[in-house]
Design a protein around this motif. Sequence first.
Motif, mmCIF file in Angstrom:
data_model
loop_
_atom_site.group_PDB
_atom_site.id
_atom_site.type_symbol
_atom_site.label_atom_id
_atom_site.label_comp_id
_atom_site.label_asym_id
_atom_site.label_seq_id
_atom_site.Cartn_x
_atom_site.Cartn_y
_atom_site.Cartn_z
ATOM 1 N N LYS A 282 12.598 3.780 0.682
ATOM 2 C CA LYS A 282 10.598 3.926 0.551
ATOM 3 C C LYS A 282 10.095 4.438 -0.505
ATOM 4 O O LYS A 282 8.921 4.945 -0.464
ATOM 5 C CB LYS A 282 9.811 4.137 1.946
ATOM 6 N N ASP A 283 10.403 6.248 -0.217
ATOM 7 C CA ASP A 283 9.882 7.149 -1.498
ATOM 8 C C ASP A 283 10.338 6.789 -2.567
ATOM 9 O O ASP A 283 10.350 7.488 -3.256
ATOM 10 C CB ASP A 283 10.760 8.710 -0.877
ATOM 11 N N THR A 323 2.420 6.560 -6.290
ATOM 12 C CA THR A 323 2.876 7.303 -5.430
ATOM 13 C C THR A 323 4.173 8.728 -5.817
ATOM 14 O O THR A 323 4.663 9.285 -5.375
ATOM 15 C CB THR A 323 3.788 6.168 -4.257
ATOM 16 N N CYS A 324 5.439 7.961 -6.958
ATOM 17 C CA CYS A 324 6.334 8.455 -7.894
ATOM 18 C C CYS A 324 5.611 9.939 -8.029
ATOM 19 O O CYS A 324 6.394 10.868 -7.935
ATOM 20 C CB CYS A 324 6.610 7.186 -8.908
ATOM 21 N N ASN A 327 5.001 12.224 -5.646
ATOM 22 C CA ASN A 327 6.172 12.775 -4.717
ATOM 23 C C ASN A 327 6.802 14.060 -5.870
ATOM 24 O O ASN A 327 7.247 14.527 -5.121
ATOM 25 C CB ASN A 327 7.486 11.943 -4.570
ATOM 26 N N LEU A 338 7.555 13.759 1.469
ATOM 27 C CA LEU A 338 7.443 12.897 0.476
ATOM 28 C C LEU A 338 6.535 11.593 0.703
ATOM 29 O O LEU A 338 6.090 11.056 2.549
ATOM 30 C CB LEU A 338 8.446 11.779 -0.016
ATOM 31 N N GLU A 339 5.980 10.781 0.243
ATOM 32 C CA GLU A 339 4.297 9.970 0.220
ATOM 33 C C GLU A 339 5.951 8.223 0.486
ATOM 34 O O GLU A 339 6.356 8.542 -0.211
ATOM 35 C CB GLU A 339 4.505 10.463 -0.385
ATOM 36 N N GLU A 340 5.568 7.174 1.466
ATOM 37 C CA GLU A 340 6.049 6.099 1.478
ATOM 38 C C GLU A 340 4.996 5.870 0.358
ATOM 39 O O GLU A 340 3.718 5.177 0.434
ATOM 40 C CB GLU A 340 6.669 5.665 2.652
#
Length: 401
Positions: A282-283, A323-324, A327, A338-340
């Motif tokens: 998910k991350d 997102t990446c 993170n 970390l963010e999903e």
Amino acid sequence: EKKPKIVILGAGYGGMMTASRLQKSNAHRDADITLVNKHNYHYQTTWLHEPAAGTLHHDKTRMKIDSVIDTNKIQFIKDSVVEIKKDEKKVILEKGELDYDYLVIGLGSEPETFGIPGVTENAFSIRSVNSVRLIREHIEYMFASYNKQDEKHEDVLTFVVAGAGFTGIEFVGELSERIPELCKEYDIAREKVKVYSVEAAPSALPGFDEELVEYAMNLLESRGVEFKINTPIKEVQDGRVLLADGEEIKAQTIVWTTGIRGSSIIENSGFETMRGRVKVDKDLRAPDHDDVFIIGDCALIINEEINRPYPPTAQIAIQQAYTCSNNIKALIEGKTELEEFKPDIKGTVASLGGKEAIGLVGDRKLYGNSASAVKKLIDNRYLFLLGGMPLVLKKGKLNLF
Ligand code: FAD
Ligand code: NAD
């Protein structure tokens, strides 16, 4: 204290946007960031059907990487990735190697041939500036050759596009717009030119809204495109395509657009893949590899509502880059939470050449000029996210209607 090393592979939608976000968040103060790409320019893969048909110059679809990324903040290396040695935390390049603490893989896709014989040797593909420049030149050469022959061979003016997914349909749209211009330029009657869109499934754009598919097919047929639906291609030879129903089409131009798989570098580097793509956590990290993020066409993510993979798109690659980069920023700041990644699919808009397009945005169906304007806005929006208004003005599609 030693700064962590972050290496980003590929400057496509995913990699370029990750680099840009990390630069904007000042991550380079706490980490050494390196971006690696085959070319010193970034191109927008989603525009490539246009330069392939010759309806847009390829320079419109690309920009120098250092015109967008500050290479004092993010080091840029122009080189080709050969292999990732994940257990040694190393990347092998053609002309060197790099160590990393965190790796981002955004190497994009390769054409899916499904092992069909002759595809790689005898068909063109729409995948890079170099590959589409070749298609454009080849098409033009076919037109120039035709009148030179004493005995006319119609296959010189026969064009087969394999697969009527979005790439195939968008390319056929551009090609059918370009052909009348080429006919005029080379004194050839339009009826001499044949364009086939060959699709294995029972419909073009399988799974897409039926009304919109019908609109697209009617429009393209009105421009002289012939569809062969429900007709898988089983082999490609030099100058001919063999169909599963036994028919063959002689054609000197075969463009292969039957889908994609993730970069072969990933499976050759020992990651577990499905059609070359890694089913990421998910991350966005690779399972069992806390230090490797995989984004864009190299990553597989499941739409849990229907329990099937999301189709790989630029829309998702761009969102994953946000997102990446968040993170990575969190990791270099020593955070562990970390963010999903949650895709926010706004819709699908496909161009059909000229001022025509179709689209489904939310539950709204778009046709014709308004769809085409929305498509240009989507293209411009990406440029805006990457380089602000100056980039939109330099490279954007400013004639909306
Ligand atoms: P890419 O954007 O393809 O970038 C990969 C990068 O990696 C490239 O810059 C390449 O040069 C570099 N690279 C590759 N191999 C190496 C190597 N070995 N070493 C160094 N560098 C390397 N999606 C949409 O959402 N909307 C659309 O309208 C749309 N239209 C499309 C139209 C066409 C004609 C095509 C072909 C695709 C379209 N897509 C669209 C899909 C979209 O383009 C891809 O999903 C998207 O480009 C994926 O982004 P990425 O960052 O994974 O890869
Ligand atoms: P795709 O997988 O979406 O379509 C490939 C098509 O080829 C399918 O319809 C398939 O049935 C057909 N096919 C497969 N084997 C065949 C055979 N042997 N003979 C004849 N037909 C065959 O692939 P694509 O069009 O390359 O698109 C790749 C990705 O990029 C997709 O996720 C797509 O959604 C995305 N994309 C989006 C847009 C847009 O949003 N405007 C445009 C282009 C691509």
